[in-house]
Scaffold this motif. Structure first.
Motif, mmCIF file in Angstrom:
data_model
loop_
_atom_site.group_PDB
_atom_site.id
_atom_site.type_symbol
_atom_site.label_atom_id
_atom_site.label_comp_id
_atom_site.label_asym_id
_atom_site.label_seq_id
_atom_site.Cartn_x
_atom_site.Cartn_y
_atom_site.Cartn_z
ATOM 1 N N ILE A 71 32.013 -23.908 34.399
ATOM 2 C CA ILE A 71 32.696 -22.644 34.674
ATOM 3 C C ILE A 71 31.674 -21.556 35.017
ATOM 4 O O ILE A 71 31.843 -20.801 35.983
ATOM 5 C CB ILE A 71 33.562 -22.234 33.473
ATOM 6 C CG1 ILE A 71 34.720 -23.218 33.290
ATOM 7 C CG2 ILE A 71 34.096 -20.812 33.654
ATOM 8 C CD1 ILE A 71 35.474 -23.048 31.988
ATOM 9 N N ARG A 72 30.601 -21.482 34.233
ATOM 10 C CA ARG A 72 29.580 -20.464 34.483
ATOM 11 C C ARG A 72 28.965 -20.653 35.871
ATOM 12 O O ARG A 72 28.734 -19.679 36.600
ATOM 13 C CB ARG A 72 28.495 -20.530 33.410
ATOM 14 C CG ARG A 72 27.455 -19.409 33.539
ATOM 15 C CD ARG A 72 26.363 -19.524 32.501
ATOM 16 N NE ARG A 72 26.915 -19.525 31.159
ATOM 17 C CZ ARG A 72 26.701 -20.473 30.261
ATOM 18 N NH1 ARG A 72 25.936 -21.515 30.585
ATOM 19 N NH2 ARG A 72 27.222 -20.392 29.062
ATOM 20 N N GLU A 73 28.726 -21.916 36.249
ATOM 21 C CA GLU A 73 28.105 -22.190 37.548
ATOM 22 C C GLU A 73 28.980 -21.710 38.698
ATOM 23 O O GLU A 73 28.496 -21.046 39.626
ATOM 24 C CB GLU A 73 27.854 -23.694 37.695
ATOM 25 C CG GLU A 73 27.312 -24.108 39.053
ATOM 26 C CD GLU A 73 27.249 -25.620 39.222
ATOM 27 O OE1 GLU A 73 27.236 -26.084 40.384
ATOM 28 O OE2 GLU A 73 27.206 -26.337 38.193
ATOM 29 N N VAL A 74 30.260 -22.035 38.669
ATOM 30 C CA VAL A 74 31.125 -21.685 39.798
ATOM 31 C C VAL A 74 31.476 -20.206 39.805
ATOM 32 O O VAL A 74 31.650 -19.601 40.870
ATOM 33 C CB VAL A 74 32.392 -22.550 39.826
ATOM 34 C CG1 VAL A 74 32.051 -24.013 40.000
ATOM 35 C CG2 VAL A 74 33.243 -22.344 38.582
ATOM 36 N N VAL A 75 31.581 -19.589 38.621
ATOM 37 C CA VAL A 75 31.883 -18.157 38.570
ATOM 38 C C VAL A 75 30.686 -17.342 39.046
ATOM 39 O O VAL A 75 30.817 -16.431 39.884
ATOM 40 C CB VAL A 75 32.296 -17.743 37.137
ATOM 41 C CG1 VAL A 75 32.375 -16.217 37.026
ATOM 42 C CG2 VAL A 75 33.645 -18.358 36.769
ATOM 43 N N ARG A 82 40.301 -18.298 41.157
ATOM 44 C CA ARG A 82 41.104 -18.468 39.954
ATOM 45 C C ARG A 82 40.579 -19.657 39.161
ATOM 46 O O ARG A 82 39.970 -20.588 39.713
ATOM 47 C CB ARG A 82 42.580 -18.722 40.282
ATOM 48 C CG ARG A 82 43.262 -17.678 41.142
ATOM 49 C CD ARG A 82 43.504 -16.375 40.401
ATOM 50 N NE ARG A 82 44.372 -15.493 41.155
ATOM 51 C CZ ARG A 82 43.971 -14.666 42.127
ATOM 52 N NH1 ARG A 82 42.679 -14.636 42.458
ATOM 53 N NH2 ARG A 82 44.837 -13.891 42.762
ATOM 54 N N LEU A 83 40.879 -19.645 37.861
ATOM 55 C CA LEU A 83 40.491 -20.726 36.956
ATOM 56 C C LEU A 83 41.716 -21.196 36.194
ATOM 57 O O LEU A 83 42.498 -20.377 35.697
ATOM 58 C CB LEU A 83 39.432 -20.234 35.970
ATOM 59 C CG LEU A 83 39.084 -21.147 34.791
ATOM 60 C CD1 LEU A 83 38.420 -22.425 35.281
ATOM 61 C CD2 LEU A 83 38.173 -20.410 33.801
ATOM 62 N N VAL A 84 41.880 -22.508 36.109
ATOM 63 C CA VAL A 84 42.926 -23.107 35.278
ATOM 64 C C VAL A 84 42.255 -23.992 34.239
ATOM 65 O O VAL A 84 41.508 -24.917 34.585
ATOM 66 C CB VAL A 84 43.921 -23.932 36.109
ATOM 67 C CG1 VAL A 84 44.917 -24.649 35.193
ATOM 68 C CG2 VAL A 84 44.674 -23.039 37.095
ATOM 69 N N VAL A 94 37.346 -16.996 28.509
ATOM 70 C CA VAL A 94 36.470 -16.965 29.680
ATOM 71 C C VAL A 94 36.550 -15.589 30.323
ATOM 72 O O VAL A 94 37.640 -15.029 30.482
ATOM 73 C CB VAL A 94 36.877 -18.043 30.705
ATOM 74 C CG1 VAL A 94 35.968 -17.989 31.927
ATOM 75 C CG2 VAL A 94 36.852 -19.424 30.076
ATOM 76 N N GLY A 95 35.403 -15.042 30.709
ATOM 77 C CA GLY A 95 35.365 -13.773 31.410
ATOM 78 C C GLY A 95 34.839 -13.939 32.829
ATOM 79 O O GLY A 95 34.294 -14.974 33.186
ATOM 80 N N GLY A 96 35.029 -12.909 33.643
ATOM 81 C CA GLY A 96 34.471 -12.897 34.983
ATOM 82 C C GLY A 96 35.337 -13.508 36.054
ATOM 83 O O GLY A 96 34.964 -13.515 37.227
#
Length: 380
Positions: A71-75, A82-84, A94-96
């Motif tokens: 998640i950190r890598e793609v954000v 969007r994130l699911v 999760v933030g950002g």
């Protein structure tokens, strides 16, 4: 203000197993990044990019740590809109990035079967008396159902038949009276204020011809067998909508029932995507992921009319096995396709088979034939 998903989005779907969610998102036209613990063949083929998480879900926290890195890598790389969060990590904070899930605090609360049982009773919904282990209270008698306060899939659910058996059970468990009837669920899309039940589904529980046992979830047929009282089905869908509204849920949610002789009884609420997604989409032709995204903008679908009966059966390995070939050589109507070389232990979920029938019997019979074909071909 959130923008309605009337354009393709870049979406990361991550969790223990996300093929069903990612495939639906891909069919809706979104650019899908997917990461789970299997990276099955059909997941990698449906996603723009798929990643195998180096996590052991049986180790507490391992799945979350691995998912957090992705998640950190793609954000940080600005790769997604969007994130699911999928199975196993729905309660992660999760933030950002905009997260298309119910708030983690709400998921944690609703997924607590003890809290939910007491909430259902207070709100006047038909449920089953629920008590923490050791404080069973007055019950109508054995057998009693013992299950984890949190958890899905029914793997650890068990019946106890005597006080002696009950005394031997330990852990963070709940005790419920046993409700006898047809296992069912309602798929609901909600926007925090309103809700629409899009399908009432039969649940396949402990199905032997799929390698299941006990109370293990083995799939769905959608919609329910039409021989079941239509008024009970209608009541179940109305109850599902009302529960989602009163809980303030958003997106795709599921409510589990047992249809008893006296009517539907609520067992659990799953504030997340459900395993019935494939069967519902096959039956209705509706894209559940797109309906899920639109609900976060306050847009709810009309209740779809089934065009037939959709089935999904989860095949469990009946013995330890190493997959030597693509299972699609046996039947094309298969999902969650393990990569050749995958080692499955007895009792592990191996893959899923899908079916469509103009009637309930046709969809169910096709599931059986396809499961038998897989077992015969690989001597599982």
């Amino acid at each position: 203000m959130r923008r309605r998903a009337d354009r393709p989005l870049r979406v990361l779907v991550v969790g223990q197993n996300v093929r069903h969610i990612a495939a639906s998102a891909s069919r809706a036209g979104h650019r899908v990044f997917a990461a789970d613990c299997y990276n099955d063949l059909d997941l990698s083929e449906s996603a723009f990019r798929s990643i195998l998480l180096g996590a052991d879900p049986s180790i507490p926290g391992d799945l979350g740590r691995s998912a957090e890195l992705i998640i950190r890598e793609v954000v940080e790389g600005d790769l997604i809109d969007r994130l699911v969060l999928g199975p196993g990590i729905e309660e992660m904070k999760v933030g950002g990035v905009e997260v298309l899930n119910n708030p983690p605090e709400k998921i944690s609360l609703v997924s607590d079967k003890l809290w939910l049982g007491r909430w259902l009773e207070r709100e006047g919904f038909p449920g089953v008396p629920t008590h923490p282990l050791g404080e069973e209270g007055d019950h109508r008698g054995f057998p009693l159902m013992v299950k984890p306060r949190k958890g899905a899939g029914g793997v650890e659910n068990r019946l106890v038949f005597t006080e002696e058996e009950l005394a031997e059970v330990a852990g963070d468990l709940i005790v419920q009276e046993m409700a006898v009837g047809t296992p069912a669920s309602v798929s609901v899309v909600a926007d925090g204020e309103g809700a629409v039940a899009i399908s009432a589904n039969e649940q396949l529980i402990g199905t032997e011809w799929l390698g299941g046992s006990g109370f293990r979830y083995c799939g769905n047929v959608s919609p329910l067998d039409p021989s079941i009282d239509a008024s009970a089905v209608g009541d179940m869908m109305d109850i599902g909508e009302e529960i989602a509204i009163r809980l303030g849920l958003v997106g795709s949610n599921g409510i589990d029932f047992v249809i008893t002789e006296s009517g539907p009884v609520v067992l659990e609420v799953n504030p997340r995507f459900q395993g019935s997604l494939d069967a519902v989409e096959i039956s209705t032709g509706m894209n559940v992921f797109q309906a899920h995204i639109l609900s976060f903008d306050g847009s709810l679908p009309d209740r779809p009319k089934p065009r037939g009966f959709g089935g999904r059966g989860v095949i469990f390995a009946k013995s330890d096995i190493k997959i030597g070939a693509d299972l699609r050589t046996v039947t094309a109507s298969i999902a969650d396709v393990p990569r050749p070389g995958t080692i499955a232990k007895r009792g592990d979920p191996l893959s899923s088979i899908l079916s469509f029938g103009e009637d309930w019997k046709g969809a169910m019979d096709l599931l059986k034939r396809r499961s038998w074909a897989v077992y015969r071909a690989f001597r599982l």
